[in-house]
Design an enzyme around this catalytic site. Sequence first.
Site, short mmCIF file in Angstrom:
data_model
loop_
_atom_site.label_atom_id
_atom_site.label_comp_id
_atom_site.label_asym_id
_atom_site.label_seq_id
_atom_site.Cartn_x
_atom_site.Cartn_y
_atom_site.Cartn_z
CB CYS A 171 3.96 -0.31 2.50
SG CYS A 171 2.75 -1.29 3.40
CG ASP A 173 7.21 6.17 -29.90
OD1 ASP A 173 8.09 6.96 -30.27
OD2 ASP A 173 6.39 5.65 -30.67
CG ASP A 215 3.15 3.26 -33.17
OD1 ASP A 215 4.03 4.14 -33.24
OD2 ASP A 215 2.97 2.40 -34.04
CB CYS A 248 -0.95 0.02 1.20
SG CYS A 248 -0.14 0.22 2.79
CG ASP A 275 6.16 7.85 -33.33
OD1 ASP A 275 7.27 8.21 -33.73
OD2 ASP A 275 5.63 6.77 -33.65
#
Length: 729
Positions: free
Chosen positions: A21, A624, A620, A18, A425
């Site tokens: 933590c 990248d 994509d 969590c 891109d």
Amino acid sequence: MPPSTTNPIRLHIGGMHCASCVGRVETALSQVSGVKSAAVNLALHEAEVRPAGDDIPVQSLIAAVERAGYQAEVIRQQQNSPTAPHSQAAEDQEQRAWGLRFLLSLAGLVPLVVIHFLPGGHHSSPLLGVTQIAIACLVQVFVGWPFLVSAAQRVRYAAVNMDTLIALGTTAALVAGTLEWITHRSGMSLMDGVMILTFVTLGRYLEARARRRTSRAIYQLMDLTPRVANIRRGIQVVKLSLDKVQLRDVLVIRPGERVPLDGQVISGHSDLNEAWLTGEALPVEKQAGDNVFAGTLNGSGSLEATVTKLADDTLLAQTIELVRHAQSSKASVQQLADRVVQWFVPAVLLIATATFIAWLVVSGGWQLALLHAVAVLVVACPCALGLATPTAIIVSSGAAAQRGIFIKSAAALEAANRVTTVVFDKTGTLTAGRPVLRSLQPAEHVSEERLLTIAAAIERLSNHPLVKAIVQAADSRQSPEQLQATALQVLPGEGIQADSSAGTIYVGNQRLLDRLQIVPGANQQNQSGEIRLHVVLAGKYLGSLVLQDQLAHGSQAAVAALQQLGKRIVLLTGDTRATAEAMAREAGIREVIADTKPVDKWQVIEQLKHSGEVVAMVGDGINDAPALAAADLGIALGNGADIAIESAEVVITQPDLRRVVTTLSLAQRTLSIIWQNLFWALIYNVILIPVAAGLLSPWGINLSPSMAAAAMAASSVCVVLNSLRLARL
């Protein structure tokens, strides 16, 4: 690469689950003498410690983590092997475990709800009462056990967290519900504790699932590198693990193999697929003097190259490091939750204790004191606070999915509210990534049909990425002239040749014409942004075919809409400047940055951020991934590389960039809903905790444990209903 004067130390951290933590481990590590900074990555269960100067004894770091109540282990610095004992299998197991706990809790909740709403409830039959207690106890043990263990461990180290409150709240609900059945006094229902566990385990399952998806990105990048390298030793070639390879060793790269390390070619000739590096699908010619990079795929030729970068220093290793570095940063929404946890849990425990003591003194009996204390614990159970973010994300993700958009996290929603610059891109993002035949330019006395037929005849034998466009064009024309080619040969760096009944066919670039000593006409010269293939038959020049990538559907509309919103638009690509500028002009983009590698793209994103821009990166490709991870908002196309999808916070599952505009508006609305949820969840506790403690009892206003549980459930329902408003967007 992020600047660093010394090498960071990486530790695998066990026992974290969590936000509190993470904060506790970071604090423990930061307090060790000589530590400059410490960042903990919950997704990878790793901590990265940067020394201020001299090396820090690793044992002092491990001891600090153990004193905080967690486990630590040094991660071996080798990028080509799994980074930590916390592997994908362990992450899958964690996700399945929380999913099973949720199902068990839900299975226990259903009969408890049915019994509760029967006429007379469990008091109508001793068997029903015993059955309800048994189910509640079983759920508390098998589902609530991780919370009980975590709470006990925190007590051992004089600390508390959200698990402490969950453990106390559910245990108190079980005890109070059992007492209610035994004494027949008005109190809590046994289903209340099970309801709490059902909500909380669902949240933990969703968190584990998100962490698994995030860490998968690192493993996929690592899979690009072979585990061993072929090294020349005199006349022999031996296989060595990458950690045993030294600088200036000679790599032997065979056809179809991936390059294991960065190097410089000293002999051989081949084409390499550098798609992960540049994003471009077309193979790149390599010969003596050229550089090759780890993770790229060799074509049909053989190469020998001297090693210039070891495993931890290759461009691929740097790419992995950049993704790690970006993933370790936190959204301010999560930072707010961390701060709330620091005071919320101790404050609730103090209020519950004070309530019990006060009512014990005032009433003289423990029953009323216990009821008020339990009411405080139950009404303060953080279901609404825990559901505030995940429910909004789930609902918005569903609404977004109908529009071809997948939103992963609150960080994306937060960043979308402030985006000022959108970086695209080129290949596969702004463009379709599939070159099409734009024009045929036959030589004098040669028809277009004959030029295309001859080119298609040889291309039908090839598996080159450009083949499909040429063959499709030939098939669509249905030319009566037919020609069959045989005996295809690849001419590295030039093109291809084949035999036919009409003579030898050549299709290739200008270098091929130079070798054949053929001079094309003045109108056969390359223009910016185009690919030109020349065709020769039996020594006679027939003309050329011009291919060019095309803009993806909706690209121009998306760019125009973003510009109307006042966003700065940048085209960032690994392709050549001439090609990039040609595509940018067609799309309506004025700012172009070309000839970039993954590290260059990362640097561009960092420079934009440093100048005050809030950056959304749309891409994509594998190349990248660092830029997507480093950007304030990473948006990946769902038909792209898996690593790009995993590194980004938003995925567009349909090839339409107009959804980038939709993403920004939808994410802004979702963030607004999250803040509303957090506000009402906190206000709910601020108002109802004093009521549960009995401060309004003098005016006849009380909150029994059962009413507190109902109010707790109502707060969760309100958060869910508020989040469901996103489905109507």
